[in-house]
Design an enzyme around this catalytic site. Sequence first.
Site: not given
Length: 344
Positions: A124-126, A314
């Site tokens: 999800v982050e990168t 998130y």
Amino acid sequence: MIRASLAAVLLGAASPALAQAIPAPYGERREVQAFIQDLVQRHGFIEAELTYLFSRTRRVDQVIEAIERPAEKTKSWPEYRAPFLEERRIADGVAFWRSHRGALERAERAYGVPAEIIVAIIGVETFFGRNTGRWRVVDALTTLAFDYPSRSAFFRSELEAYLLFARDGNLDVFAMRGSYAGAMGLPQFMPSSARRYAVDFDKDGAVDLRRSASDAIGSVGNYLKQHGWRKGAPVLIAARVSGDAWRPLAGGFDPKVPVAKWLEAGVRIDRHSPELETQNAVLVELPGGDAPGEFRLGFRNFYVITRYNRSAMYVAAVNDLAQALRTRAPKAPAQKTTPQSAGK
């Protein structure tokens, strides 16, 4: 003479308002000079080096624009969720898991955090390192520290942490790139988190959140454990609501209401057990835009992931991606047998 007059106008000599609208370079601003003096006195930085550093630091207006419209506040849940559950991201997550199985298994043993949660957060982050950010971290943090008044105290603290992190690791301050908020590496740690929770998980003598997947994996596991991760406990479960008795109990991220009380208030879940009903939970509503929203009960591990990113959407995206990854988790390679071991 005409050129000189035109230049004077463009520089604001004929317009005081225009002159005031163009900030002075960071190295010349009093608040930055005071910040430098504070770092010199408290941390032993060399004044001339910091003065030179801030003379090279640039304001980035796009950073301010981006932080004022985060996706969590501008998109509905279906819009927000969609890119994180695309087939390509799931397939790449399985491949990442397969490539780093050893580190993920070690992290699960050390921190109690399932491999799929760690992989999902990095996904999800990168996108597993594909999108780690394009802004120079020092520019982003300086811009927000001195030109974003509503959160200047927070970002000055993060700028201080970044400079200490770079000094401790002997890193080039200008080389690190990250998000518009100054988050770094595969797990997108803010500098203060990097200093507190990042670990040298590959044991090469240095913490490298940019190039070492092992360090990123271990650091995410350590972060969640240090914030209270409960091994084997749920994150979120689907829920439905009826009536209005649940409304006064809803709100926030901290699970304070027993599941049994949520059930009494008109919340319905498909998963039941005596143990589950004694746990505390928070009711989470995921906005549907023009369509009805979704409801879920969030438990202690939901709260723990909000310490990483304070957004229910998130956490729900991480949870859903983790579940999708778990259904396709790469199998451990079969152990080869030898004539000596076959009969044991």
